[in-house]
Design a protein around this motif. Sequence first.
Motif, mmCIF file in Angstrom:
data_model
loop_
_atom_site.group_PDB
_atom_site.id
_atom_site.type_symbol
_atom_site.label_atom_id
_atom_site.label_comp_id
_atom_site.label_asym_id
_atom_site.label_seq_id
_atom_site.Cartn_x
_atom_site.Cartn_y
_atom_site.Cartn_z
ATOM 1 N N LYS A 270 51.274 46.120 45.110
ATOM 2 C CA LYS A 270 50.309 47.205 44.976
ATOM 3 C C LYS A 270 50.379 47.819 43.588
ATOM 4 O O LYS A 270 49.345 48.071 42.953
ATOM 5 C CB LYS A 270 50.583 48.268 46.040
ATOM 6 N N ARG A 271 51.594 48.084 43.080
ATOM 7 C CA ARG A 271 51.737 48.672 41.752
ATOM 8 C C ARG A 271 51.222 47.716 40.672
ATOM 9 O O ARG A 271 50.619 48.126 39.697
ATOM 10 C CB ARG A 271 53.201 49.025 41.501
ATOM 11 N N TYR A 272 51.452 46.422 40.860
ATOM 12 C CA TYR A 272 50.994 45.432 39.895
ATOM 13 C C TYR A 272 49.467 45.325 39.890
ATOM 14 O O TYR A 272 48.843 45.141 38.848
ATOM 15 C CB TYR A 272 51.621 44.075 40.235
ATOM 16 N N PHE A 273 48.859 45.480 41.099
ATOM 17 C CA PHE A 273 47.400 45.333 41.220
ATOM 18 C C PHE A 273 46.649 46.546 40.681
ATOM 19 O O PHE A 273 45.439 46.487 40.512
ATOM 20 C CB PHE A 273 47.042 45.119 42.700
ATOM 21 N N GLU A 274 47.337 47.642 40.423
ATOM 22 C CA GLU A 274 46.688 48.828 39.881
ATOM 23 C C GLU A 274 46.398 48.709 38.389
ATOM 24 O O GLU A 274 45.677 49.541 37.838
ATOM 25 C CB GLU A 274 47.567 50.065 40.141
ATOM 26 N N LYS A 275 46.933 47.703 37.726
ATOM 27 C CA LYS A 275 46.688 47.517 36.300
ATOM 28 C C LYS A 275 45.262 47.002 36.082
ATOM 29 O O LYS A 275 44.782 46.147 36.836
ATOM 30 C CB LYS A 275 47.696 46.537 35.711
ATOM 31 N N VAL A 276 44.590 47.507 35.052
ATOM 32 C CA VAL A 276 43.181 47.186 34.821
ATOM 33 C C VAL A 276 43.001 45.711 34.521
ATOM 34 O O VAL A 276 42.048 45.071 35.016
ATOM 35 C CB VAL A 276 42.623 48.058 33.667
ATOM 36 N N TRP A 277 43.887 45.118 33.714
ATOM 37 C CA TRP A 277 43.696 43.710 33.340
ATOM 38 C C TRP A 277 43.850 42.790 34.547
ATOM 39 O O TRP A 277 43.212 41.739 34.635
ATOM 40 C CB TRP A 277 44.662 43.323 32.222
ATOM 41 N N VAL A 278 44.679 43.190 35.521
ATOM 42 C CA VAL A 278 44.818 42.410 36.746
ATOM 43 C C VAL A 278 43.533 42.493 37.578
ATOM 44 O O VAL A 278 43.075 41.497 38.151
ATOM 45 C CB VAL A 278 46.032 42.899 37.555
ATOM 46 N N GLN A 279 42.940 43.674 37.634
ATOM 47 C CA GLN A 279 41.679 43.838 38.354
ATOM 48 C C GLN A 279 40.561 43.019 37.714
ATOM 49 O O GLN A 279 39.770 42.373 38.415
ATOM 50 C CB GLN A 279 41.314 45.320 38.400
ATOM 51 N N ASN A 280 40.473 43.052 36.380
ATOM 52 C CA ASN A 280 39.454 42.256 35.685
ATOM 53 C C ASN A 280 39.671 40.765 35.912
ATOM 54 O O ASN A 280 38.710 40.008 36.103
ATOM 55 C CB ASN A 280 39.474 42.564 34.195
ATOM 56 N N LEU A 281 40.923 40.341 35.886
ATOM 57 C CA LEU A 281 41.223 38.929 36.120
ATOM 58 C C LEU A 281 40.851 38.529 37.548
ATOM 59 O O LEU A 281 40.339 37.424 37.790
ATOM 60 C CB LEU A 281 42.707 38.671 35.866
ATOM 61 N N THR A 282 41.068 39.441 38.503
ATOM 62 C CA THR A 282 40.681 39.168 39.893
ATOM 63 C C THR A 282 39.164 39.025 40.028
ATOM 64 O O THR A 282 38.679 38.125 40.739
ATOM 65 C CB THR A 282 41.179 40.300 40.793
ATOM 66 N N LEU A 283 38.427 39.878 39.331
ATOM 67 C CA LEU A 283 36.964 39.764 39.356
ATOM 68 C C LEU A 283 36.504 38.427 38.786
ATOM 69 O O LEU A 283 35.627 37.764 39.354
ATOM 70 C CB LEU A 283 36.345 40.912 38.569
ATOM 71 N N LEU A 284 37.071 38.032 37.657
ATOM 72 C CA LEU A 284 36.706 36.742 37.061
ATOM 73 C C LEU A 284 37.046 35.592 38.002
ATOM 74 O O LEU A 284 36.293 34.611 38.113
ATOM 75 C CB LEU A 284 37.414 36.565 35.723
ATOM 76 N N ALA A 285 38.174 35.697 38.691
ATOM 77 C CA ALA A 285 38.565 34.642 39.635
ATOM 78 C C ALA A 285 37.577 34.565 40.799
ATOM 79 O O ALA A 285 37.194 33.472 41.235
ATOM 80 C CB ALA A 285 39.980 34.910 40.147
ATOM 81 N N LEU A 286 37.150 35.729 41.304
ATOM 82 C CA LEU A 286 36.167 35.735 42.391
ATOM 83 C C LEU A 286 34.849 35.113 41.953
ATOM 84 O O LEU A 286 34.252 34.316 42.688
ATOM 85 C CB LEU A 286 35.941 37.170 42.871
ATOM 86 N N VAL A 287 34.378 35.473 40.742
ATOM 87 C CA VAL A 287 33.143 34.876 40.221
ATOM 88 C C VAL A 287 33.296 33.377 40.057
ATOM 89 O O VAL A 287 32.406 32.584 40.394
ATOM 90 C CB VAL A 287 32.752 35.548 38.892
ATOM 91 N N GLY A 288 34.460 32.954 39.551
ATOM 92 C CA GLY A 288 34.707 31.527 39.378
ATOM 93 C C GLY A 288 34.712 30.771 40.684
ATOM 94 O O GLY A 288 34.170 29.663 40.784
#
Length: 587
Positions: free
Chosen positions: A3-21
């Motif tokens: 949870k603490r790791y997922f609160e970082k902005v770059w992790v969230q952006n990377l997750t969005l890119l992964a979902l789009v991919g």
Amino acid sequence: MFKRYFEKVWVQNLTLLALVGLVVYYFAFIFEFKYDFDWAVFVTEGQYGHMGHLMVNGINTTLTITFYSAAIALFMGTVFGLARLSGFKPVYWFATSYVELFRNTPLLIQLFFWNFALPYAFPEEIRFKLFEMDFEFWCATIGCGIFTGAFMAEIIRAGIQSIPKGLLEASYSSGLTFPQTLRKIILPLAFREIIPPLGSEFLNNMKNTSLAMTIGVTELCWSMTEVYSLTYRTFEAFSVATLVYLGLSLTIAGILYIVNERLKIMPRDQVTPLRRLADILFWPFDALGRRMEVIFWYFRKSPEQKTISPLRRLLKASARKLVLAAKGLFVAALAYILYMVVLALVHFNWEIIWANLKTLLIWRFPNGDETEFFMGLGGLAGSVLMAVISITGSFFIGLFVGMGRTAQNRAIRIPCTLYIELIRGVPLILVILWFYQAILEFVFKVDVHAFWAATIAMTFFFGAYIAETVRGGIENIPPGQVEAAKASGLTYFQTMRKIILPQALKQMLPALVGMFIAAFKDTSLAYIIGVMELTRAAYAINNRIMIYPFEIYTTVAVLYFVCCYFMSLYAKRLERKLSPETVRIEM
């Protein structure tokens, strides 16, 4: 740790890119679409003509209807909104009747009444002349204006009532007349408050123009259906229409946002860049207003030069008599209208209404054949069933999407926002056609009954609107409660379930009841794909008997009105129960 790791902005952006991919990979390499896109259909001329020109003509008609109907709606909304505040009861009752009647009947039924029933009120010669004057276009334009004007009247009335009553009393004690008070104090302050809800009505009015296709007006939706029926290019036609509607929605929303920014009162040292842009855009109007003030000031007479002419003295002395005469004329005109309505009802063919009432209520249930939905269930019962199913499903969708819309995590908030804005930017009739003609058949490879296709489309459509209601309810809760819950060790879902949602849902109940009313009225749009709900049943009966459109469509309007009016009374009762007391301003 996760949870603490997922609160970082770059992790969230990377997750969005992964979902789009993942979505792109699935539809590009795994999913078998079996559909060849041909966008050249809009730039080349085929055997049925140039489809691009057809779409452009539809856009032009849509914009024309939108502009004219918006002007009509704003005028009628202002007039009847002020009339709803009148202390003269006949004016108040007339305005209230207009608002309740047109708000509680579907626009589609109103358009059918104006187009199919109203011409029979005139002699045959006048009827033919009406059809020679582009009657369908003006029916759609004026019908949309009258319908939207009823909603704007309530918004303007609420905006005026939000003005402190002390301002009204202070203006009268300062010697201002009623027109001066209205023009210089009440309306300028009220319009600052009502610009956001008025903007929503302007957007709804633009989307409501899509219903003009049902009476033969060649607007954008009609052009879209012509393209895919002539060329079988379903996805191309739907995609272009969707992009146009989204573009129009964003344009209208942007214009109204700039207007709202221009009307805000802010200190000079806190002016935002958007406010500077709004000042530049509104500079011509400000310059014109200053020029008009100079002209009025130049021709204004000084107090020493002012004299009271004999005519003005006579008018001032007889002002009370003139007001009484005007009230008498209004009451006489209202009595004449009531007399004509009663006379028309007396001449109705009540046998036709009684003979078809059961069909309008339940269609052919339980004697329908195998091809019909649930043993022929339809009519009013089908509309109620569709509304109940769609609003139940959309509540759960809206609840979770609304919570996601308020989340701090971008990987959750951005997809929820895209869903809400995409669905709310297009008309419901287009969403129904998307699900019935394209998504369910080509994407999910399922063949469902038209009833379920319309119900699923309405569920996802109203889910977006309920999500915005949920977001507003959550954001109305003081942030200190969230902070206190976090300090107490509660998780996000525990905070939502035990603290935020119980309070927010209490505030949202009136809006949710209003959403159910809207869903019930919008079941009439399932008519477009052949669902035998109340509107389609009335249309079928009218086509069978041909010569009694007044009786049929009036009966349908009354059925819709009775159901919606009692639900709206319940919504108002909830609003009064859950809201603090307000003071009613009379003007």
